[in-house]
Design an enzyme around this catalytic site. Sequence first.
Site, PDB file in Angstrom:
ATOM      1  N   GLU A   1      -2.776  16.857   4.555  1.00 22.60           N
ATOM      2  CA  GLU A   1      -1.345  16.589   4.733  1.00 22.60           C
ATOM      3  C   GLU A   1      -1.044  15.822   6.021  1.00 22.60           C
ATOM      4  OE1 GLU A   1       0.829  20.261   4.386  1.00 22.60           O
ATOM      5  OE2 GLU A   1      -0.562  21.377   5.631  1.00 22.60           O
TER       6      GLU A   1
ATOM      7  N   HIS B   1      12.114  22.906   3.702  1.00 26.73           N
ATOM      8  CA  HIS B   1      11.721  24.162   3.062  1.00 26.73           C
ATOM      9  C   HIS B   1      12.904  24.882   2.448  1.00 26.73           C
ATOM     10  CE1 HIS B   1       7.909  23.269   5.005  1.00 26.73           C
ATOM     11  NE2 HIS B   1       7.421  23.918   3.973  1.00 26.73           N
TER      12      HIS B   1
ATOM     13  N   ARG C   1      11.085  15.412   7.472  1.00 29.97           N
ATOM     14  CA  ARG C   1      11.457  15.755   6.085  1.00 29.97           C
ATOM     15  C   ARG C   1      12.712  16.612   6.000  1.00 29.97           C
ATOM     16  NH1 ARG C   1       6.451  19.894   4.702  1.00 29.97           N
ATOM     17  NH2 ARG C   1       7.802  20.819   3.141  1.00 29.97           N
TER      18      ARG C   1
ATOM     19  N   ARG D   1       2.617  30.322  -0.352  1.00 35.15           N
ATOM     20  CA  ARG D   1       3.027  30.034   1.036  1.00 35.15           C
ATOM     21  C   ARG D   1       3.167  31.362   1.784  1.00 35.15           C
ATOM     22  NH1 ARG D   1       6.093  25.584  -1.613  1.00 35.15           N
ATOM     23  NH2 ARG D   1       5.703  23.677  -0.431  1.00 35.15           N
TER      24      ARG D   1
ATOM     25  N   ARG E   1      -2.487  30.271   1.012  1.00 36.35           N
ATOM     26  CA  ARG E   1      -2.521  29.401   2.182  1.00 36.35           C
ATOM     27  C   ARG E   1      -2.263  30.233   3.426  1.00 36.35           C
ATOM     28  NH1 ARG E   1       1.639  24.628   2.938  1.00 36.35           N
ATOM     29  NH2 ARG E   1       3.091  26.335   3.284  1.00 36.35           N
TER      30      ARG E   1
ATOM     31  N   ASN F   1       4.297  16.614   0.806  1.00 36.51           N
ATOM     32  CA  ASN F   1       5.544  16.713   1.588  1.00 36.51           C
ATOM     33  C   ASN F   1       5.283  16.324   3.035  1.00 36.51           C
ATOM     34  OD1 ASN F   1       6.458  17.872  -0.751  1.00 36.51           O
ATOM     35  ND2 ASN F   1       6.251  19.973  -0.004  1.00 36.51           N
ATOM     36  N   ASP F   2       4.228  16.901   3.591  1.00 36.67           N
ATOM     37  CA  ASP F   2       3.913  16.568   4.978  1.00 36.67           C
ATOM     38  C   ASP F   2       3.191  15.241   5.092  1.00 36.67           C
ATOM     39  OD1 ASP F   2       4.994  18.514   6.700  1.00 36.67           O
ATOM     40  OD2 ASP F   2       3.624  19.984   5.843  1.00 36.67           O
TER      41      ASP F   2
ATOM     42  N   CYS G   1      -0.133  19.748  -4.210  1.00 35.85           N
ATOM     43  CA  CYS G   1       0.749  20.918  -4.225  1.00 35.85           C
ATOM     44  C   CYS G   1       2.085  20.630  -3.537  1.00 35.85           C
ATOM     45  CB  CYS G   1       0.064  22.128  -3.581  1.00 35.85           C
ATOM     46  SG  CYS G   1      -0.322  21.872  -1.849  1.00 35.85           S
TER      47      CYS G   1
HETATM   48  C1  PEP Z   1       3.191  19.992   1.675  1.00 38.31           C
HETATM   49  O1  PEP Z   1       3.304  19.670   2.861  1.00 38.31           O
HETATM   50  O2  PEP Z   1       3.218  19.174   0.736  1.00 38.31           O
HETATM   51  C2  PEP Z   1       3.050  21.413   1.301  1.00 38.31           C
HETATM   52  C3  PEP Z   1       2.808  21.772   0.063  1.00 38.31           C
HETATM   53  O3  PEP Z   1       3.227  22.331   2.287  1.00 38.31           O
HETATM   54  P1  PEP Z   1       4.673  22.735   2.818  1.00 38.31           P
HETATM   55  O4  PEP Z   1       5.709  22.095   1.940  1.00 38.31           O
HETATM   56  O5  PEP Z   1       4.782  24.211   2.788  1.00 38.31           O
HETATM   57  O6  PEP Z   1       4.683  22.175   4.206  1.00 38.31           O
HETATM   58 MG    MG Z   2       2.841  21.134   4.367  1.00 34.72          MG
END
Ligand code: PEP
Ligand code: MG
Length: 587
Positions: free
Chosen positions: A454, A210, A488, A317, A354, A477-478, A525
């Site tokens: 995710e 993040h 990550r 977020r 979210r 991402n997750d 996203c």
């Molecule tokens: C993701 O996991 O791709 C996502 C958009 O949420 P975050 O990056 O905030 O975990």
């Molecule tokens: Mg996520």
Amino acid sequence: MTFVVHGLAVSRGVAIGRAVIVSSSRLDVAHYFVPADQCLVEIERLRAARNAVAEEIGRVQQGLHELGSNDAHPELTALLDVHLMLLQDEQLISGVKHWILERHYNAEWALTAQLEIIARQFDEMEDPYLRERKADLEQVVERMLRTMRGVASPVVAPPVKGAGPQALADAVDDIPLVLIAHDLSPADMLQFKQSVFTGFVTDVGGKTSHTAIVARSMDIPAVVGARSASQVIRQDDWVIIDGDAGVVVIDPSPVLLAEYGAKQRQGEVERERLSRLKNTPAVTLDGQKIELLANIEQPEDAVGALKAGAVGVGLFRSEFLFMGRNGKLPDEEEQYQAYRRAAEGMQGLPVTIRTVDVGADKPLDRSTRPADDHLNPSLGLRAIRWSLAEPAMFLVQLRAILRAAAHGSVNLLIPMLAHAGEIRQTLALVDKAREQLDARGMVYGPLRMGAMIEVPAAALTVPLFLRHFDFLSIGTNDLIQYTLAIDRADEAVSHLYDPVHPAVLQLIAGTIAQCQAWDKSVSVCGEMAGDVTMTRLLLGLGLRSFSMHPSQILAVKQQILRCDTSRLQAWAQNVLSADDPAALMTD
Ligand code: PEP
Ligand code: MG
């Protein structure tokens, strides 16, 4: 002597500036420039703080003396003498004055900048007794900072470069600064969002951590996972950050400076060129309309989203409203106002909020860093799991979002769902929030309900989600993290974090296909959506809605304008069934 440190490229472009080393424990200190005619005032604030601390130590000494405890506590007496001596230390005093007079740093910033320099010298000392004096120096500085807090001018956001009085802008115009830190939490990054820094380097962090995501949202060059950067770079060194290559050049030669200066200018020309696409509709060569949405962290980011030509917010977020507040969560009114500002800021375009996703690498505040907390925070009580474990807190957020929905087009998005039971509980709480508002006679608006895909378990049971939700949003991402068992945020395994691993692609493709079959909308996203090297593949897999940081929208749009989806479909199927999809990506 020029040397180079390698890390992970997370936010594009080149920054050239002087290094400001900041340790995370000192990030609460305000960083801002003072106009030239205010420098003496800052020096006076420091002098007053130093005198106050000296008096405080003097009082303690006197107390010990009166109690006749001097002999009983010889170590304490000696320690206080050391602290008094450090307060008068010439290197500390003259260094701090230098930062204020030459660089126009505010007093607190100057003090911590000089502390970093002297602390390093202590670290390098052979004599263990002297080495340990670093802790004393830190205590003395902390006392001064605490004293100054009582008399300080602003302690929150420093003025934005160029946004203050002209004198301020003039004072700093010729000194670009880059921030070097061992680690920055996402909340720390947010604190620097409006700051004077033109680039970032951190020792730790992965590409989709993040911290990296917020760096990208700031649209300034950044390198994370640069291992020893904060150790080898010294305060005030000249540094080049190449955010495209993940390279940090320290003390560059004139030739390198000229080379990177040219690259920097070329980047500016490219941006200028892209900005002309702002009002061009995102339509492929074969006439497919593509929805380009923005990811935002704060309501104020809506301005940048509109400026970049986003047709809505695909991911707000909301957890950034909750972080860095020393455990005091925003109440319903504060959240309602924030969501309302975002909805109104988007001028009728949809805003997808979210629900809070804290945990893992997004701790609520600095004192609860995940590493101190649980061994595997990514697998722990984060996102919807936390919300369902704290229903009273969750209801506050749901009521605030429902109320904001009366002021615009608002979608609700739930992170990290995996179980049918979680879906049931979530929907029941949304109903309950409505009932509570009804009981209070409060106005609220309609919500479209969405779930994030995710977790692999969710991607493998898409119909379960489609039965209950209006739309899905794939959090790649997750999804990548959990499919490949790669943290990550951990740079040590970042080489294994592979967005085109066949397993990841199967899950994405399957989710998109099932949404199409059910005629429900789906977007991506995660960071993949803003990665131009992924645009063709995602289009080929049938994706028609992308949500990314505003800074990436125009570059992705440029790709879309060059694509023919009818041709990409077959190619994407080949990529999907390949053992090594990466090898086919450039075909
Ligand atoms: C993701 O996991 O791709 C996502 C958009 O949420 P975050 O990056 O905030 O975990
Ligand atoms: Mg996520």
